[in-house]
Scaffold this motif. Structure first.
Motif, PDB file in Angstrom:
ATOM      1  N   LEU A 159       0.827  -1.199   0.000  1.00  0.00           N
ATOM      2  CA  LEU A 159       0.000   0.000   0.000  1.00  0.00           C
ATOM      3  C   LEU A 159       0.871   1.262   0.000  1.00  0.00           C
ATOM      4  O   LEU A 159       0.750   2.121  -0.887  1.00  0.00           O
ATOM      5  CB  LEU A 159      -0.923  -0.009   1.233  1.00  0.00           C
ATOM      6  CG  LEU A 159      -1.819   1.210   1.394  1.00  0.00           C
ATOM      7  CD1 LEU A 159      -2.871   1.257   0.284  1.00  0.00           C
ATOM      8  CD2 LEU A 159      -2.516   1.199   2.762  1.00  0.00           C
ATOM      9  N   LEU A 160       1.752   1.357   0.979  1.00  0.00           N
ATOM     10  CA  LEU A 160       2.498   2.615   1.141  1.00  0.00           C
ATOM     11  C   LEU A 160       3.530   2.843   0.035  1.00  0.00           C
ATOM     12  O   LEU A 160       3.760   3.983  -0.363  1.00  0.00           O
ATOM     13  CB  LEU A 160       3.214   2.634   2.494  1.00  0.00           C
ATOM     14  CG  LEU A 160       2.382   2.968   3.710  1.00  0.00           C
ATOM     15  CD1 LEU A 160       3.283   3.381   4.861  1.00  0.00           C
ATOM     16  CD2 LEU A 160       1.373   4.073   3.441  1.00  0.00           C
ATOM     17  N   ASN A 161       4.150   1.781  -0.428  1.00  0.00           N
ATOM     18  CA  ASN A 161       5.284   1.972  -1.333  1.00  0.00           C
ATOM     19  C   ASN A 161       5.032   1.576  -2.778  1.00  0.00           C
ATOM     20  O   ASN A 161       5.896   1.786  -3.619  1.00  0.00           O
ATOM     21  CB  ASN A 161       6.501   1.216  -0.786  1.00  0.00           C
ATOM     22  CG  ASN A 161       6.860   1.698   0.613  1.00  0.00           C
ATOM     23  OD1 ASN A 161       6.820   2.903   0.883  1.00  0.00           O
ATOM     24  ND2 ASN A 161       7.154   0.782   1.507  1.00  0.00           N
ATOM     25  N   PHE A 202       1.438  -0.983  15.730  1.00  0.00           N
ATOM     26  CA  PHE A 202       2.863  -1.213  15.483  1.00  0.00           C
ATOM     27  C   PHE A 202       3.710   0.056  15.431  1.00  0.00           C
ATOM     28  O   PHE A 202       4.927  -0.024  15.539  1.00  0.00           O
ATOM     29  CB  PHE A 202       3.055  -1.976  14.157  1.00  0.00           C
ATOM     30  CG  PHE A 202       2.285  -3.268  14.084  1.00  0.00           C
ATOM     31  CD1 PHE A 202       2.330  -4.185  15.141  1.00  0.00           C
ATOM     32  CD2 PHE A 202       1.503  -3.575  12.978  1.00  0.00           C
ATOM     33  CE1 PHE A 202       1.614  -5.384  15.082  1.00  0.00           C
ATOM     34  CE2 PHE A 202       0.787  -4.768  12.913  1.00  0.00           C
ATOM     35  CZ  PHE A 202       0.840  -5.680  13.968  1.00  0.00           C
ATOM     36  N   ASP A 203       3.089   1.212  15.221  1.00  0.00           N
ATOM     37  CA  ASP A 203       3.896   2.431  15.058  1.00  0.00           C
ATOM     38  C   ASP A 203       3.094   3.669  15.499  1.00  0.00           C
ATOM     39  O   ASP A 203       2.971   4.638  14.752  1.00  0.00           O
ATOM     40  CB  ASP A 203       4.285   2.544  13.567  1.00  0.00           C
ATOM     41  CG  ASP A 203       5.562   3.335  13.333  1.00  0.00           C
ATOM     42  OD1 ASP A 203       6.163   3.801  14.332  1.00  0.00           O
ATOM     43  OD2 ASP A 203       5.945   3.497  12.154  1.00  0.00           O
ATOM     44  N   PRO A 204       2.543   3.619  16.716  1.00  0.00           N
ATOM     45  CA  PRO A 204       1.537   4.631  17.098  1.00  0.00           C
ATOM     46  C   PRO A 204       2.043   6.068  17.151  1.00  0.00           C
ATOM     47  O   PRO A 204       1.267   6.996  17.003  1.00  0.00           O
ATOM     48  CB  PRO A 204       1.064   4.169  18.484  1.00  0.00           C
ATOM     49  CG  PRO A 204       2.119   3.256  18.977  1.00  0.00           C
ATOM     50  CD  PRO A 204       2.749   2.621  17.778  1.00  0.00           C
ATOM     51  N   LYS A 205       3.365   6.247  17.342  1.00  0.00           N
ATOM     52  CA  LYS A 205       3.877   7.624  17.469  1.00  0.00           C
ATOM     53  C   LYS A 205       4.279   8.215  16.126  1.00  0.00           C
ATOM     54  O   LYS A 205       4.730   9.354  16.052  1.00  0.00           O
ATOM     55  CB  LYS A 205       5.084   7.636  18.411  1.00  0.00           C
ATOM     56  CG  LYS A 205       4.737   7.147  19.804  1.00  0.00           C
ATOM     57  CD  LYS A 205       5.497   7.911  20.867  1.00  0.00           C
ATOM     58  CE  LYS A 205       4.835   7.840  22.225  1.00  0.00           C
ATOM     59  NZ  LYS A 205       4.731   6.449  22.751  1.00  0.00           N
ATOM     60  N   ASN A 206       4.122   7.431  15.074  1.00  0.00           N
ATOM     61  CA  ASN A 206       4.552   7.886  13.744  1.00  0.00           C
ATOM     62  C   ASN A 206       3.478   8.781  13.105  1.00  0.00           C
ATOM     63  O   ASN A 206       2.525   8.310  12.501  1.00  0.00           O
ATOM     64  CB  ASN A 206       4.836   6.653  12.868  1.00  0.00           C
ATOM     65  CG  ASN A 206       5.472   7.029  11.558  1.00  0.00           C
ATOM     66  OD1 ASN A 206       5.238   8.123  11.036  1.00  0.00           O
ATOM     67  ND2 ASN A 206       6.275   6.128  11.015  1.00  0.00           N
ATOM     68  N   MET A 207       3.677  10.083  13.253  1.00  0.00           N
ATOM     69  CA  MET A 207       2.667  11.038  12.784  1.00  0.00           C
ATOM     70  C   MET A 207       2.536  11.040  11.260  1.00  0.00           C
ATOM     71  O   MET A 207       1.495  11.385  10.718  1.00  0.00           O
ATOM     72  CB  MET A 207       2.965  12.449  13.296  1.00  0.00           C
ATOM     73  CG  MET A 207       2.686  12.596  14.782  1.00  0.00           C
ATOM     74  SD  MET A 207       0.976  12.074  15.221  1.00  0.00           S
ATOM     75  CE  MET A 207       1.271  11.185  16.733  1.00  0.00           C
ATOM     76  N   THR A 208       3.615  10.647  10.572  1.00  0.00           N
ATOM     77  CA  THR A 208       3.528  10.559   9.111  1.00  0.00           C
ATOM     78  C   THR A 208       2.418   9.582   8.714  1.00  0.00           C
ATOM     79  O   THR A 208       1.653   9.834   7.768  1.00  0.00           O
ATOM     80  CB  THR A 208       4.875  10.061   8.540  1.00  0.00           C
ATOM     81  OG1 THR A 208       5.917  10.807   9.157  1.00  0.00           O
ATOM     82  CG2 THR A 208       4.943  10.232   7.041  1.00  0.00           C
ATOM     83  N   LEU A 209       2.342   8.472   9.424  1.00  0.00           N
ATOM     84  CA  LEU A 209       1.310   7.481   9.119  1.00  0.00           C
ATOM     85  C   LEU A 209      -0.085   8.050   9.380  1.00  0.00           C
ATOM     86  O   LEU A 209      -0.985   7.943   8.542  1.00  0.00           O
ATOM     87  CB  LEU A 209       1.508   6.213   9.951  1.00  0.00           C
ATOM     88  CG  LEU A 209       2.714   5.336   9.627  1.00  0.00           C
ATOM     89  CD1 LEU A 209       2.747   4.116  10.554  1.00  0.00           C
ATOM     90  CD2 LEU A 209       2.688   4.868   8.173  1.00  0.00           C
ATOM     91  N   TRP A 210      -0.256   8.679  10.530  1.00  0.00           N
ATOM     92  CA  TRP A 210      -1.583   9.218  10.864  1.00  0.00           C
ATOM     93  C   TRP A 210      -1.995  10.335   9.909  1.00  0.00           C
ATOM     94  O   TRP A 210      -3.145  10.418   9.484  1.00  0.00           O
ATOM     95  CB  TRP A 210      -1.622   9.711  12.324  1.00  0.00           C
ATOM     96  CG  TRP A 210      -1.527   8.590  13.316  1.00  0.00           C
ATOM     97  CD1 TRP A 210      -0.533   8.359  14.218  1.00  0.00           C
ATOM     98  CD2 TRP A 210      -2.471   7.517  13.498  1.00  0.00           C
ATOM     99  NE1 TRP A 210      -0.781   7.220  14.943  1.00  0.00           N
ATOM    100  CE2 TRP A 210      -1.963   6.688  14.527  1.00  0.00           C
ATOM    101  CE3 TRP A 210      -3.676   7.174  12.894  1.00  0.00           C
ATOM    102  CZ2 TRP A 210      -2.638   5.539  14.975  1.00  0.00           C
ATOM    103  CZ3 TRP A 210      -4.351   6.029  13.327  1.00  0.00           C
ATOM    104  CH2 TRP A 210      -3.837   5.233  14.354  1.00  0.00           C
TER     105      TRP A 210
END
Ligand SMILES: *[C@@H]1O[C@H](CO)[C@@H](O)[C@H](O)[C@H]1NC(C)=O
Ligand SMILES: *[C@@H]1O[C@H](CO)[C@@H](O)[C@H](O)[C@H]1NC(C)=O
Ligand SMILES: *[C@@H]1O[C@H](CO)[C@@H](O)[C@H](O)[C@H]1NC(C)=O
Ligand SMILES: *[C@@H]1O[C@H](CO)[C@@H](O)[C@H](O)[C@H]1NC(C)=O
Ligand SMILES: *[C@@H]1O[C@H](CO)[C@@H](O)[C@H](O)[C@H]1NC(C)=O
Length: 393
Positions: A125-127, A167-175
């Protein structure tokens, strides 16, 4: 349920019929499993049924439902967690929906095989999924360039949000990226004129599709199931979204705005029209469609449970819809004790003109999993609510 309608009418509605019969959530789940009509496939249609089975498992804690899910899903994976068949030239958001049951199985079993498959999907999805110039995922590459459809938000949104949360809750790029997908749909598909609040099926950021509106890029009509997928996606994503992120408030608002339209557009029967634009309500060929009706019922009930909708404003909508569905769309499957789910439109796409004649020309299918899954989800929510009410009184 047609056979019992007279009896039910003499009693006081669905509570008594549910107490007297099996709960519809497990009844329909068990029926569909027993018919052997669910292929071991990673396609979103099956994944939508599995979402219902997840809810039943979560609700009943019966290990049989978890075994069923693993027996269906294990064969689509290799022992090392790759997908047994994957077409690397086929990029479409429909391929991502299977990520949700995989996440459920992973949280239940901690089996690394599921985790590998989840990471694979997230990477695809992302890449590898192409994006519009403003960052929206194409619905399907190469077939629908620069197009976003509401359907896609359900296919990839809740998966992305659960992935980030787990798996990566602090990753603001994802949110931020998850929020962006919804924001683009809101900017192009939502009709905000005079509080209309409904969303067209999709939009083309390149304005090349025959149906693209010259100003917004949107397709011409509001199709019940596309908007139903979107309604479910909003409330499901909210479950994972960090409340400290600006997206939390926005998604809450978008969900509530759509809920207002859902309430307003409910037909007096209790269901919703296939093509929902004002000028087509009650028009020849249009009909009350079952999968979308189930999706709105689920969304409203979950919105109430999550405290996003006021029970006093919305419970009546859900109750009316739920009783209508059990009356109209649930039927006996012969004499074997199983039930069928009726009245689900097979498909709706923006492949052609996306006009009224197209949508009403598609046939309806019995036991279509795109309707079965949402009805099971709505039933679990309804039964939870009934149980809570009983315990409180
Ligand atoms: C599972 O149950 C818990 C607690 O009852 C609830 O908070 C959660 O939303 C449920 N999850 C699903 C996928 O239904
Ligand atoms: C996993 O298995 C598949 C097929 O069985 C194989 O093609 C692939 O190379 C394997 N991947 C790894 C990382 O071992
Ligand atoms: C956030 O996630 C993206 C996508 O997986 C990744 O490329 C990036 O490195 C992550 N950022 C941080 C700060 O971990
Ligand atoms: C938007 O909503 C308004 C008010 O309901 C309606 O008159 C108008 O036709 C809608 N626009 C489109 C493109 O459907
Ligand atoms: C029972 O359900 C199966 C699976 O959808 C279907 O093939 C069959 O026609 C149904 N039978 C009746 C009598 O409804």
């Amino acid at each position: 349920m047609r056979l019992h309608s007279t009896v039910i009418a003499l009693l006081t509605g669905a509570q008594l019929s549910n107490a007297a019969e099996k709960p519809y959530s497990t009844w329909l789940t068990d029926s569909v499993i027993s018919y052997n009509i669910v292929p071991k496939s990673r396609w979103y249609t099956e994944a939508t049924f599995y979402y219902g089975v997840e809810a039943v498992h979560n609700h009943t804690s019966s290990p049989a439902y978890l075994s069923y899910l693993t027996s269906q899903i294990d064969p689509i994976l290799t022992p090392n967690g790759s997908f047994a068949s994957w077409d690397f030239n086929d990029h479409q958001l429909d391929n991502i929906r299977i990520g949700s049951p995989l996440l459920y199985l992973y949280t239940q079993t901690s089996n690394v095989r599921y985790r590998k498959a989840i990471d694979f999907l997230h990477d695809r999805l992302l890449n590898h999924q192409k994006r519009t110039p403003t960052g929206g995922f194409w619905h399907k590459d190469p077939k629908y360039p620069n197009q976003m459809w509401l359907d896609g938000l359900f296919m990839a949104g809740p998966f992305s949000a659960a992935y980030a949360a787990l798996f990566d809750p602090k990753n603001m790029t994802l949110w931020d990226d998850i929020l962006l997908q919804f924001q683009l749909i809101e900017d192009h598909c939502r009709n905000t004129t005079k509080g209309n609040n409904m969303l067209k099926h999709g939009y083309d950021e390149s304005f090349k599709a025959v149906w693209a509106d010259p100003v917004t890029g949107a397709s011409p009509l509001v199709w019940i199931r596309a908007q139903g997928w979107y309604f479910m996606a909003l409330i499901d994503v909210l479950e994972w979204f960090p409340s400290s992120h600006e997206g939390y408030k926005l998604i809450t608002k978008w969900f509530r705005d759509l809920a207002k339209a859902v309430k307003r557009e409910q037909d007096e029967s209790g269901g919703w029209w296939l093509v929902m634009d004002e000028q087509y309500k009650g028009k020849k060929g249009n009909y009350i469609e079952s999968s979308g009706t189930a999706m709105y019922t689920y969304g409203v009930l979950k919105g109430i449970r999550k405290g996003v909708l006021k029970e006093g404003d919305y419970l009546g909508v859900a109750e009316k819809a739920y009783n209508f569905m059990t009356e109209r769309f649930v039927a006996r499957n012969g004499t074997g004790g199983g039930i069928n789910w009726e009245g689900t439109v097979r498909v709706g796409s923006l492949d052609g003109k996306g006009d009224y004649e197209y949508y009403i020309g598609i046939n309806k299918v019995e036991n279509d999993l795109k309707g079965v899954g949402p009805f099971i989800l709505a039933s679990v929510e309804w039964e939870r609510h009934q149980r809570k009410t009983v315990h409180e009184t």
